[in-house]
Design a protein around this motif. Structure first.
Motif, PDB file in Angstrom:
ATOM      1  N   LEU A 143      72.703  51.889  32.637  1.00 14.79           N
ATOM      2  CA  LEU A 143      73.938  51.694  31.880  1.00 14.79           C
ATOM      3  C   LEU A 143      73.768  50.586  30.843  1.00 14.79           C
ATOM      4  CD1 LEU A 143      76.832  52.747  31.725  1.00 14.79           C
ATOM      5  CD2 LEU A 143      77.458  51.067  33.439  1.00 14.79           C
ATOM      6  N   SER A 144      73.199  49.488  31.237  1.00 18.15           N
ATOM      7  CA  SER A 144      72.999  48.361  30.331  1.00 18.15           C
ATOM      8  C   SER A 144      72.098  48.739  29.155  1.00 18.15           C
ATOM      9  CB  SER A 144      72.402  47.186  31.106  1.00 18.15           C
ATOM     10  OG  SER A 144      72.077  46.140  30.239  1.00 18.15           O
ATOM     11  N   ARG A 145      70.979  49.371  29.455  1.00 15.79           N
ATOM     12  CA  ARG A 145      70.044  49.774  28.401  1.00 15.79           C
ATOM     13  C   ARG A 145      70.674  50.815  27.477  1.00 15.79           C
ATOM     14  NH1 ARG A 145      64.524  50.004  32.054  1.00 15.79           N
ATOM     15  NH2 ARG A 145      64.351  47.740  32.275  1.00 15.79           N
ATOM     16  N   SER A 160      71.734  48.905  41.449  1.00 15.16           N
ATOM     17  CA  SER A 160      71.055  48.159  40.385  1.00 15.16           C
ATOM     18  C   SER A 160      70.357  49.095  39.401  1.00 15.16           C
ATOM     19  CB  SER A 160      70.070  47.143  40.964  1.00 15.16           C
ATOM     20  OG  SER A 160      69.027  47.779  41.648  1.00 15.16           O
ATOM     21  N   ASP A 218      83.256  41.615  24.632  1.00 15.66           N
ATOM     22  CA  ASP A 218      83.448  41.374  26.080  1.00 15.66           C
ATOM     23  C   ASP A 218      84.893  41.222  26.425  1.00 15.66           C
ATOM     24  OD1 ASP A 218      80.725  41.442  26.920  1.00 15.66           O
ATOM     25  OD2 ASP A 218      80.449  39.505  25.946  1.00 15.66           O
ATOM     26  N   LEU A 278      73.889  51.198  26.790  1.00 11.85           N
ATOM     27  CA  LEU A 278      74.908  50.579  25.939  1.00 11.85           C
ATOM     28  C   LEU A 278      74.272  49.787  24.800  1.00 11.85           C
ATOM     29  CD1 LEU A 278      77.559  49.514  28.588  1.00 11.85           C
ATOM     30  CD2 LEU A 278      77.607  51.483  27.036  1.00 11.85           C
ATOM     31  N   VAL A 279      73.154  49.129  25.053  1.00 10.59           N
ATOM     32  CA  VAL A 279      72.441  48.418  23.981  1.00 10.59           C
ATOM     33  C   VAL A 279      71.983  49.415  22.919  1.00 10.59           C
ATOM     34  CG1 VAL A 279      70.320  47.141  23.445  1.00 10.59           C
ATOM     35  CG2 VAL A 279      71.753  46.435  25.374  1.00 10.59           C
ATOM     36  N   GLN A 333      69.996  57.437  31.335  1.00 11.61           N
ATOM     37  CA  GLN A 333      70.927  56.577  30.610  1.00 11.61           C
ATOM     38  C   GLN A 333      72.184  57.352  30.222  1.00 11.61           C
ATOM     39  OE1 GLN A 333      68.511  55.162  27.374  1.00 11.61           O
ATOM     40  NE2 GLN A 333      67.595  53.523  28.597  1.00 11.61           N
ATOM     41  N   ARG A 353      78.823  44.017  20.586  1.00 15.11           N
ATOM     42  CA  ARG A 353      79.425  44.071  21.911  1.00 15.11           C
ATOM     43  C   ARG A 353      80.679  43.200  21.946  1.00 15.11           C
ATOM     44  NH1 ARG A 353      77.123  44.851  27.513  1.00 15.11           N
ATOM     45  NH2 ARG A 353      78.801  44.119  28.820  1.00 15.11           N
ATOM     46  N   ARG A 399      73.069  50.294  37.107  1.00 16.04           N
ATOM     47  CA  ARG A 399      73.422  49.194  36.196  1.00 16.04           C
ATOM     48  C   ARG A 399      72.382  49.033  35.092  1.00 16.04           C
ATOM     49  NH1 ARG A 399      75.219  45.618  40.939  1.00 16.04           N
ATOM     50  NH2 ARG A 399      77.466  45.872  40.874  1.00 16.04           N
ATOM     51  N   THR A 400      71.109  49.132  35.456  1.00 11.92           N
ATOM     52  CA  THR A 400      70.036  49.006  34.463  1.00 11.92           C
ATOM     53  C   THR A 400      70.119  50.127  33.436  1.00 11.92           C
ATOM     54  OG1 THR A 400      68.594  47.892  36.039  1.00 11.92           O
ATOM     55  CG2 THR A 400      67.535  48.938  34.146  1.00 11.92           C
TER      56      THR A 400
END
Length: 150
Positions: A133-135, A127, A150, A137-138, A101, A148, A130-131
């Motif tokens: 990165l997404s986790r 992907s 947008d 950032l959360v 991450q 967040r 992306r996963t």
């Protein structure tokens, strides 16, 4: 014959170094990149024929980094200009992320790499990056208590 070793290092060395520094900190990352490039020099005939030599050398650098002690922080100590305007809670929050991450966040948001470039160097799918990165950032948003935008 393919490109020369010097051209290869000039073109790909900064990317390899940035990826390893993002993963292991400045001191260990730079040492790991140097060891990976030394390995490439020794095995240039085989390396230049690979489909993704930077990804392979990233793995060589990972192995080299295991021999070193992990640094205490992600960034060098001292009063560096680029650190003055950093949210004080960001570095501890980054340290709490998984290695995958943290690398995704630093490479995409810190260095401005595309997700595709990060996936290529790390030899994972887009992907997967992306996963991560997404986790990440959360988790960072929760740690920094921000919503967040947008």
């Amino acid at each position: 014959m393919g490109m020369s070793f010097d051209s290869f290092v000039e073109m790909t060395g900064p990317r390899l170094r940035a990826a390893l520094v993002a993963a292991y900190g400045v001191e260990i990352g730079q040492d790991a990149a140097a060891e990976a490039l030394a390995y490439a020099w020794e095995h240039w005939e085989r390396i230049q024929m690979m489909r993704n030599p930077v990804g392979y050398l990233y793995r060589v650098g990972q192995t080299a980094s295991r021999r070193a002690r992990r640094p205490q922080g992600l960034l060098p100590a001292g009063d560096m200009p680029e650190q003055r305007d950093v949210e004080p809670r960001l570095l501890p929050a980054l340290a709490q992320l998984s290695d995958s991450q943290r690398v995704a966040v630093l490479m995409v948001h810190g260095y401005g790499w595309s997700i595709t470039s990060v996936a290529e160097v790390l030899e994972v799918s887009v992907s997967t990056v992306r996963t991560h990165l997404s986790r990440a950032l959360v988790r960072l948003q929760a740690a920094l208590e921000v919503d967040r935008v947008d």
